[in-house]
Design a protein around this motif. Structure first.
Motif, PDB file in Angstrom:
ATOM      1  N   LEU A  23     -15.650  23.365 -36.739  1.00 49.46           N
ATOM      2  CA  LEU A  23     -14.884  22.658 -37.765  1.00 49.46           C
ATOM      3  C   LEU A  23     -13.687  23.506 -38.170  1.00 49.46           C
ATOM      4  O   LEU A  23     -12.555  23.005 -38.273  1.00 49.46           O
ATOM      5  CB  LEU A  23     -15.760  22.381 -38.988  1.00 49.46           C
ATOM      6  CG  LEU A  23     -15.009  21.942 -40.256  1.00 49.46           C
ATOM      7  CD1 LEU A  23     -14.328  20.593 -40.048  1.00 49.46           C
ATOM      8  CD2 LEU A  23     -15.968  21.890 -41.456  1.00 49.46           C
ATOM      9  N   ALA A  24     -13.929  24.798 -38.401  1.00 52.89           N
ATOM     10  CA  ALA A  24     -12.839  25.693 -38.801  1.00 52.89           C
ATOM     11  C   ALA A  24     -11.753  25.754 -37.733  1.00 52.89           C
ATOM     12  O   ALA A  24     -10.559  25.807 -38.052  1.00 52.89           O
ATOM     13  CB  ALA A  24     -13.391  27.091 -39.084  1.00 52.89           C
ATOM     14  N   ALA A  25     -12.155  25.735 -36.459  1.00 50.23           N
ATOM     15  CA  ALA A  25     -11.166  25.743 -35.374  1.00 50.23           C
ATOM     16  C   ALA A  25     -10.308  24.488 -35.433  1.00 50.23           C
ATOM     17  O   ALA A  25      -9.085  24.537 -35.239  1.00 50.23           O
ATOM     18  CB  ALA A  25     -11.871  25.842 -34.030  1.00 50.23           C
ATOM     19  N   ALA A  26     -10.936  23.355 -35.711  1.00 50.00           N
ATOM     20  CA  ALA A  26     -10.197  22.091 -35.792  1.00 50.00           C
ATOM     21  C   ALA A  26      -9.213  22.091 -36.957  1.00 50.00           C
ATOM     22  O   ALA A  26      -8.212  21.372 -36.936  1.00 50.00           O
ATOM     23  CB  ALA A  26     -11.173  20.927 -35.935  1.00 50.00           C
ATOM     24  N   ARG A  27      -9.487  22.925 -37.962  1.00 47.48           N
ATOM     25  CA  ARG A  27      -8.611  22.984 -39.137  1.00 47.48           C
ATOM     26  C   ARG A  27      -7.712  24.228 -39.113  1.00 47.48           C
ATOM     27  O   ARG A  27      -7.028  24.531 -40.096  1.00 47.48           O
ATOM     28  CB  ARG A  27      -9.452  22.994 -40.423  1.00 47.48           C
ATOM     29  CG  ARG A  27     -10.353  21.772 -40.571  1.00 47.48           C
ATOM     30  CD  ARG A  27      -9.555  20.489 -40.765  1.00 47.48           C
ATOM     31  NE  ARG A  27     -10.434  19.334 -40.854  1.00 47.48           N
ATOM     32  CZ  ARG A  27     -10.711  18.528 -39.826  1.00 47.48           C
ATOM     33  NH1 ARG A  27     -10.148  18.748 -38.631  1.00 47.48           N
ATOM     34  NH2 ARG A  27     -11.526  17.499 -39.983  1.00 47.48           N
ATOM     35  N   GLY A  28      -7.720  24.949 -38.019  1.00 50.70           N
ATOM     36  CA  GLY A  28      -6.855  26.119 -37.899  1.00 50.70           C
ATOM     37  C   GLY A  28      -7.306  27.310 -38.717  1.00 50.70           C
ATOM     38  O   GLY A  28      -6.498  28.191 -39.036  1.00 50.70           O
ATOM     39  N   ARG A  29      -8.618  27.401 -39.037  1.00 50.57           N
ATOM     40  CA  ARG A  29      -9.126  28.497 -39.879  1.00 50.57           C
ATOM     41  C   ARG A  29     -10.311  29.202 -39.221  1.00 50.57           C
ATOM     42  O   ARG A  29     -11.131  29.824 -39.905  1.00 50.57           O
ATOM     43  CB  ARG A  29      -9.566  27.953 -41.254  1.00 50.57           C
ATOM     44  CG  ARG A  29      -8.535  27.100 -41.965  1.00 50.57           C
ATOM     45  CD  ARG A  29      -7.270  27.864 -42.271  1.00 50.57           C
ATOM     46  NE  ARG A  29      -7.492  28.938 -43.226  1.00 50.57           N
ATOM     47  CZ  ARG A  29      -6.561  29.808 -43.596  1.00 50.57           C
ATOM     48  NH1 ARG A  29      -5.347  29.754 -43.060  1.00 50.57           N
ATOM     49  NH2 ARG A  29      -6.831  30.752 -44.475  1.00 50.57           N
ATOM     50  N   GLN A  30     -10.383  29.157 -37.900  1.00 44.27           N
ATOM     51  CA  GLN A  30     -11.555  29.682 -37.205  1.00 44.27           C
ATOM     52  C   GLN A  30     -11.740  31.183 -37.389  1.00 44.27           C
ATOM     53  O   GLN A  30     -12.829  31.644 -37.748  1.00 44.27           O
ATOM     54  CB  GLN A  30     -11.486  29.351 -35.713  1.00 44.27           C
ATOM     55  CG  GLN A  30     -12.752  29.716 -34.960  1.00 44.27           C
ATOM     56  CD  GLN A  30     -12.614  29.499 -33.462  1.00 44.27           C
ATOM     57  OE1 GLN A  30     -11.590  29.840 -32.865  1.00 44.27           O
ATOM     58  NE2 GLN A  30     -13.638  28.928 -32.853  1.00 44.27           N
ATOM     59  N   GLU A  31     -10.696  31.965 -37.152  1.00 43.16           N
ATOM     60  CA  GLU A  31     -10.855  33.413 -37.247  1.00 43.16           C
ATOM     61  C   GLU A  31     -11.136  33.836 -38.680  1.00 43.16           C
ATOM     62  O   GLU A  31     -11.894  34.790 -38.904  1.00 43.16           O
ATOM     63  CB  GLU A  31      -9.628  34.139 -36.703  1.00 43.16           C
ATOM     64  CG  GLU A  31      -9.833  35.641 -36.630  1.00 43.16           C
ATOM     65  CD  GLU A  31      -8.786  36.364 -35.798  1.00 43.16           C
ATOM     66  OE1 GLU A  31      -8.977  37.566 -35.534  1.00 43.16           O
ATOM     67  OE2 GLU A  31      -7.780  35.731 -35.412  1.00 43.16           O
ATOM     68  N   GLU A  32     -10.549  33.128 -39.636  1.00 49.76           N
ATOM     69  CA  GLU A  32     -10.811  33.456 -41.034  1.00 49.76           C
ATOM     70  C   GLU A  32     -12.299  33.299 -41.353  1.00 49.76           C
ATOM     71  O   GLU A  32     -12.909  34.170 -41.982  1.00 49.76           O
ATOM     72  CB  GLU A  32      -9.980  32.552 -41.958  1.00 49.76           C
ATOM     73  CG  GLU A  32      -8.498  32.862 -41.991  1.00 49.76           C
ATOM     74  CD  GLU A  32      -7.720  32.256 -40.818  1.00 49.76           C
ATOM     75  OE1 GLU A  32      -6.488  32.415 -40.788  1.00 49.76           O
ATOM     76  OE2 GLU A  32      -8.348  31.624 -39.940  1.00 49.76           O
ATOM     77  N   LEU A  33     -12.893  32.185 -40.898  1.00 53.01           N
ATOM     78  CA  LEU A  33     -14.310  31.973 -41.162  1.00 53.01           C
ATOM     79  C   LEU A  33     -15.170  32.955 -40.373  1.00 53.01           C
ATOM     80  O   LEU A  33     -16.173  33.471 -40.894  1.00 53.01           O
ATOM     81  CB  LEU A  33     -14.709  30.537 -40.809  1.00 53.01           C
ATOM     82  CG  LEU A  33     -16.185  30.187 -41.024  1.00 53.01           C
ATOM     83  CD1 LEU A  33     -16.607  30.450 -42.465  1.00 53.01           C
ATOM     84  CD2 LEU A  33     -16.455  28.736 -40.645  1.00 53.01           C
ATOM     85  N   LEU A  34     -14.790  33.241 -39.146  1.00 53.23           N
ATOM     86  CA  LEU A  34     -15.553  34.183 -38.337  1.00 53.23           C
ATOM     87  C   LEU A  34     -15.600  35.558 -39.000  1.00 53.23           C
ATOM     88  O   LEU A  34     -16.673  36.176 -39.104  1.00 53.23           O
ATOM     89  CB  LEU A  34     -14.933  34.303 -36.943  1.00 53.23           C
ATOM     90  CG  LEU A  34     -15.638  35.244 -35.964  1.00 53.23           C
ATOM     91  CD1 LEU A  34     -17.029  34.733 -35.632  1.00 53.23           C
ATOM     92  CD2 LEU A  34     -14.804  35.395 -34.690  1.00 53.23           C
ATOM     93  N   ASP A  35     -14.468  36.042 -39.463  1.00 55.00           N
ATOM     94  CA  ASP A  35     -14.431  37.357 -40.108  1.00 55.00           C
ATOM     95  C   ASP A  35     -15.277  37.377 -41.382  1.00 55.00           C
ATOM     96  O   ASP A  35     -15.984  38.356 -41.655  1.00 55.00           O
ATOM     97  CB  ASP A  35     -12.987  37.737 -40.439  1.00 55.00           C
ATOM     98  CG  ASP A  35     -12.197  38.167 -39.204  1.00 55.00           C
ATOM     99  OD1 ASP A  35     -12.830  38.545 -38.204  1.00 55.00           O
ATOM    100  OD2 ASP A  35     -10.951  38.119 -39.251  1.00 55.00           O
ATOM    101  N   LEU A  36     -15.219  36.295 -42.148  1.00 53.98           N
ATOM    102  CA  LEU A  36     -16.012  36.217 -43.367  1.00 53.98           C
ATOM    103  C   LEU A  36     -17.509  36.178 -43.058  1.00 53.98           C
ATOM    104  O   LEU A  36     -18.322  36.794 -43.761  1.00 53.98           O
ATOM    105  CB  LEU A  36     -15.616  34.977 -44.168  1.00 53.98           C
ATOM    106  CG  LEU A  36     -14.261  35.044 -44.880  1.00 53.98           C
ATOM    107  CD1 LEU A  36     -13.847  33.662 -45.362  1.00 53.98           C
ATOM    108  CD2 LEU A  36     -14.327  36.014 -46.059  1.00 53.98           C
ATOM    109  N   ALA A  37     -17.878  35.469 -41.992  1.00 53.40           N
ATOM    110  CA  ALA A  37     -19.288  35.377 -41.609  1.00 53.40           C
ATOM    111  C   ALA A  37     -19.803  36.726 -41.121  1.00 53.40           C
ATOM    112  O   ALA A  37     -20.921  37.137 -41.462  1.00 53.40           O
ATOM    113  CB  ALA A  37     -19.471  34.311 -40.534  1.00 53.40           C
ATOM    114  N   TYR A  38     -18.993  37.419 -40.320  1.00 50.67           N
ATOM    115  CA  TYR A  38     -19.388  38.771 -39.891  1.00 50.67           C
ATOM    116  C   TYR A  38     -19.581  39.684 -41.103  1.00 50.67           C
ATOM    117  O   TYR A  38     -20.566  40.430 -41.185  1.00 50.67           O
ATOM    118  CB  TYR A  38     -18.321  39.372 -38.980  1.00 50.67           C
ATOM    119  CG  TYR A  38     -18.427  39.002 -37.531  1.00 50.67           C
ATOM    120  CD1 TYR A  38     -19.657  38.961 -36.870  1.00 50.67           C
ATOM    121  CD2 TYR A  38     -17.285  38.728 -36.776  1.00 50.67           C
ATOM    122  CE1 TYR A  38     -19.754  38.648 -35.526  1.00 50.67           C
ATOM    123  CE2 TYR A  38     -17.372  38.406 -35.427  1.00 50.67           C
ATOM    124  CZ  TYR A  38     -18.600  38.363 -34.807  1.00 50.67           C
ATOM    125  OH  TYR A  38     -18.686  38.050 -33.480  1.00 50.67           O
TER     126      TYR A  38
END
Length: 234
Positions: A107-122
């Protein structure tokens, strides 16, 4: 140039490997022309959804070690993480099914926020006292990453949302011969496995950019599909 990275939030070497890749990319002259895409890979897809266990207990059971020995294994990995400037907690972390996290990352990738969410999840999983296996934590992370809360909740409530995208990533990983993560693919021509040193990534990017063959680097620490994430060797 496109770089695709297969990884799992539960994988400490993916956390470390991303930091090393980011450093390597920063030294690459054409870094602004590199598109980085993150792909899904579940280390433990058969783990029952909603079932969570402490990481140290999981490691002790998997390797037939005592809790103290498992803690020592974690401390070895933590040392590698801290050498990259990362925070790494060895106590209090959970282990469980990561499928919902991967769906939310799509979902984040579809909204252009994938890396932001990935870093927060890590960061939540390895550095903070927040369980990424708690749906409310995932929603909070999604909002921090810039996603709409209602949309994140809708995706998490529907087991089919972005499920096909996760499975497609995993099929591709198998087709490409990825048998451990992190796994990096440069322009669908060259594959690099494991949390390699930053300079290895820089060199690989330079060689791939120039159209030269990228030699297979030496083996590096990685997590395998059985969920084994060995401590670095002395």
């Amino acid at each position: 140039m496109r770089v695709e990275i297969w990884s799992d939030i539960a994988c400490p070497w993916c956390y470390i490997g991303k930091a090393r890749f980011t450093k390597g990319l920063a030294e690459f002259a054409h870094r602004d022309e590199v598109e980085v895409v993150f792909r899904s890979f579940e280390l433990d897809p058969n783990s029952p959804k909603g079932t969570v266990a402490p990481v140290l207990e999981m490691l002790a059971k998997k390797y037939g070690r005592t809790l103290e020995e498992a803690r020592g294994m974690e401390e070895h990995v933590a040392a590698s993480a801290r050498a990259e400037g990362l925070t790494y907690r060895t106590d209090g972390r959970d282990h469980g099914n990561t499928f919902d996290i991967h769906r939310l990352l799509h979902l984040a990738a579809a909204r252009g926020r994938q890396e932001e969410l990935l870093d927060l999840a890590y960061r939540a999983n390895f550095a903070e006292e927040r369980s990424v296996f708690d749906p409310e934590v995932l929603v909070a992370l999604a909002v921090e990453a810039g996603l709409e809360e209602a949309e994140a909740r809708t995706v998490l409530a529907d087991d089919g949302a972005y499920a096909a995208e996760v499975r497609a990533d995993e099929r591709e990983a198998a087709e490409l011969g990825a048998n451990a993560v992190p796994f990096f693919v440069l322009d669908r021509r060259y594959g690099i496995s494991g949390g390699q040193p930053a300079e290895v990534f820089t060199q690989a990017l330079e060689q791939a950019w120039d159209g030269r063959e990228v030699p297979e680097p030496a083996a590096a620490d990685a997590c395998d599909p059985a969920g084994a994430c060995p401590a670095p060797q002395a």
